[in-house]
Design a protein around this motif. Structure first.
Motif, PDB file in Angstrom:
ATOM      1  N   ASP A   6       0.806  -1.206   0.000  1.00 35.69           N
ATOM      2  CA  ASP A   6       0.000   0.000   0.000  1.00 35.69           C
ATOM      3  C   ASP A   6       0.847   1.266   0.000  1.00 35.69           C
ATOM      4  OD1 ASP A   6       0.910  -0.594   2.505  1.00 35.69           O
ATOM      5  OD2 ASP A   6      -0.872   0.142   3.556  1.00 35.69           O
ATOM      6  N   ARG A   7       2.094   1.174   0.410  1.00 35.66           N
ATOM      7  CA  ARG A   7       2.977   2.333   0.328  1.00 35.66           C
ATOM      8  C   ARG A   7       4.408   1.837   0.245  1.00 35.66           C
ATOM      9  NH1 ARG A   7       5.632   3.324   5.057  1.00 35.66           N
ATOM     10  NH2 ARG A   7       4.865   2.243   6.907  1.00 35.66           N
ATOM     11  N   PRO A   8       5.328   2.631  -0.317  1.00 37.70           N
ATOM     12  CA  PRO A   8       6.720   2.232  -0.345  1.00 37.70           C
ATOM     13  C   PRO A   8       7.242   2.056   1.069  1.00 37.70           C
ATOM     14  CG  PRO A   8       6.340   4.040  -1.863  1.00 37.70           C
ATOM     15  CD  PRO A   8       5.087   3.876  -1.042  1.00 37.70           C
ATOM     16  N   MET A  99       6.626   6.085  -5.677  1.00 40.02           N
ATOM     17  CA  MET A  99       8.095   6.026  -5.720  1.00 40.02           C
ATOM     18  C   MET A  99       8.682   7.310  -6.297  1.00 40.02           C
ATOM     19  SD  MET A  99       9.626   3.270  -4.593  1.00 40.02           S
ATOM     20  CE  MET A  99       9.233   1.596  -4.074  1.00 40.02           C
ATOM     21  N   THR A 100       8.069   7.820  -7.358  1.00 42.30           N
ATOM     22  CA  THR A 100       8.606   9.051  -7.953  1.00 42.30           C
ATOM     23  C   THR A 100       8.495  10.220  -6.981  1.00 42.30           C
ATOM     24  OG1 THR A 100       6.498   9.602  -9.045  1.00 42.30           O
ATOM     25  CG2 THR A 100       8.071   8.279 -10.302  1.00 42.30           C
ATOM     26  N   LEU A 107      13.954   3.628 -11.078  1.00 39.71           N
ATOM     27  CA  LEU A 107      13.008   2.616 -10.617  1.00 39.71           C
ATOM     28  C   LEU A 107      13.313   1.277 -11.266  1.00 39.71           C
ATOM     29  CD1 LEU A 107       9.435   4.203 -10.672  1.00 39.71           C
ATOM     30  CD2 LEU A 107      10.470   2.944  -8.778  1.00 39.71           C
ATOM     31  N   ILE A 108      13.435   0.230 -10.459  1.00 41.84           N
ATOM     32  CA  ILE A 108      13.495  -1.136 -10.971  1.00 41.84           C
ATOM     33  C   ILE A 108      12.095  -1.727 -10.809  1.00 41.84           C
ATOM     34  CG2 ILE A 108      14.519  -3.423 -10.698  1.00 41.84           C
ATOM     35  CD1 ILE A 108      16.969  -2.023  -9.458  1.00 41.84           C
ATOM     36  N   THR A 129      11.927  10.142 -13.988  1.00 40.93           N
ATOM     37  CA  THR A 129      12.502   8.999 -13.282  1.00 40.93           C
ATOM     38  C   THR A 129      12.744   7.861 -14.265  1.00 40.93           C
ATOM     39  OG1 THR A 129      11.269   9.604 -11.287  1.00 40.93           O
ATOM     40  CG2 THR A 129      12.209   7.384 -11.368  1.00 40.93           C
ATOM     41  N   PRO A 130      13.993   7.463 -14.498  1.00 42.35           N
ATOM     42  CA  PRO A 130      14.270   6.361 -15.415  1.00 42.35           C
ATOM     43  C   PRO A 130      13.718   5.034 -14.878  1.00 42.35           C
ATOM     44  CG  PRO A 130      16.274   7.609 -14.903  1.00 42.35           C
ATOM     45  CD  PRO A 130      15.223   8.051 -13.939  1.00 42.35           C
TER      46      PRO A 130
END
Length: 327
Positions: A6-8, A99-100, A107-108, A129-130
């Protein structure tokens, strides 16, 4: 190591995980990775780098992949933020957005569904963000930083090839227990079906949803409808164990099962004769390559943008050739 989606999660980095790991060498088909020691940001020089990892599910593969990414990030001295999409494309998109907002440098992503990638990549690109992918890659790679690819169609072809050799021209009936519709399962099944010889026919195909309980029910129904089944192709080993139980309970112990992963339990099942073959897909190799390639590409160093995880078809005859599966 499964984590809520639900969240990082808080960053995994040198300050949180300082335990040493034993040296590891994982090699196959001419590709070698050596991972050793403890993460040390002063030596690695990546302490200012922040990476995000958006995982796709909570299977053994995904859990080990996350462990590999965490270990590689620790050893390289970078901060890592993680989230899990639980096989839902909408959660994957939301996780990428979150995440961004954490201002990660890259980001993976272990995708839920390759069809959802354009929206995922667009969301990340709008925040500059790559994105680096694991396991699968879209046909157009111009909008991603890179990828570590598992040739899932080839994995299916390798299992089909084993059946072809084992059947040796004899007409055979095959059942398929797929995963969840989308990226990995669809590619696996497509490669498998295309590579079967003319004497082998798929007579039943059911989704197992990468859930052993669902796979067990699917296999039980399949063997009732097709008691003459000779082989089964199952999209991962967790489901394959459940399929084996269902077949054995129905008195169909002679059905030979081929699958994918190469876990310790899978190799033990091959040794015991419960499974006939598996194609290794080491998340340890996958995750380690992903972190190292991301860091190299971010730094402008030489690295393959689209790299490949080596695959090995493992049977009783070559169990010693399987690479380590989990950290």
């Amino acid at each position: 190591m499964s984590l809520p989606s639900d969240r990082p999660n808080e960053p995994v980095g040198p300050g949180r995980r300082r335990r040493c790991r034993r040296s590891l060498t994982a090699s196959a088909v001419g590709t070698a990775l050596v991972l050793s020691g403890c993460g040390d940001s002063s030596d690695a020089g990546h302490d200012a780098v922040r990476l995000g990892f958006v995982n796709g599910a909570h299977t053994d593969f995904h859990t080990c992949l996350q462990g590999a990414v965490e270990l590689a990030a620790e050893n390289e001295g970078v901060k890592l933020f993680t989230a899990n999409s639980q096989q839902e494309a909408s959660k994957e998109l939301a996780n990428i957005g979150k995440m961004t907002s954490w201002k990660v440098d890259a980001l993976i992503v272990q995708p839920v569904d390759i069809g959802a990638l354009p929206a995922d990549i667009s969301r990340a690109r709008s925040a500059d963000t790559p994105v680096f992918l694991t396991s699968v890659v879209p046909e157009d790679t111009s909008d991603i930083l890179g990828a570590v690819v598992v040739d899932l169609e080839e994995a299916g072809r390798l299992d089909a090839g084993w059946i072809g050799r084992d059947a040796n021209g004899k007409r055979s009936e095959i059942g398929v227990v797929a995963g969840a519709p989308g990226a990995a399962s669809d590619l696996l099944v497509a490669g498998f079906a295309a590579a079967l010889p003319g004497n082998a026919e798929i007579v039943a195909s059911r989704p197992g949803m990468f859930d052993p309980a669902v796979a067990r029910d699917a296999a039980a129904a399949m063997i009732r409808e097709h008691p003459g089944l000779d082989y089964a192709f199952v999209a991962n080993e967790e489901m394959a164990f459940a399929v084996r139980e269902a077949f054995d309970a129905a008195g169909a112990k002679g059905v030979r099962i081929v699958t994918v992963n190469g876990t310790d339990k899978g190799l033990a099942a091959i040794r015991a004769g419960k499974l006939s073959a598996t194609v290794t897909n080491s998340p340890l190799v996958n995750g380690t390559m992903a972190v190292r390639n991301v860091l190299a590409l971010l730094a402008g160093k030489e690295a393959d943008r689209i790299d490949s995880v080596p695959l090995v078809l493992v049977t009783k005859n070559n169990l010693d050739q399987a690479p380590q599966y989990c950290p």
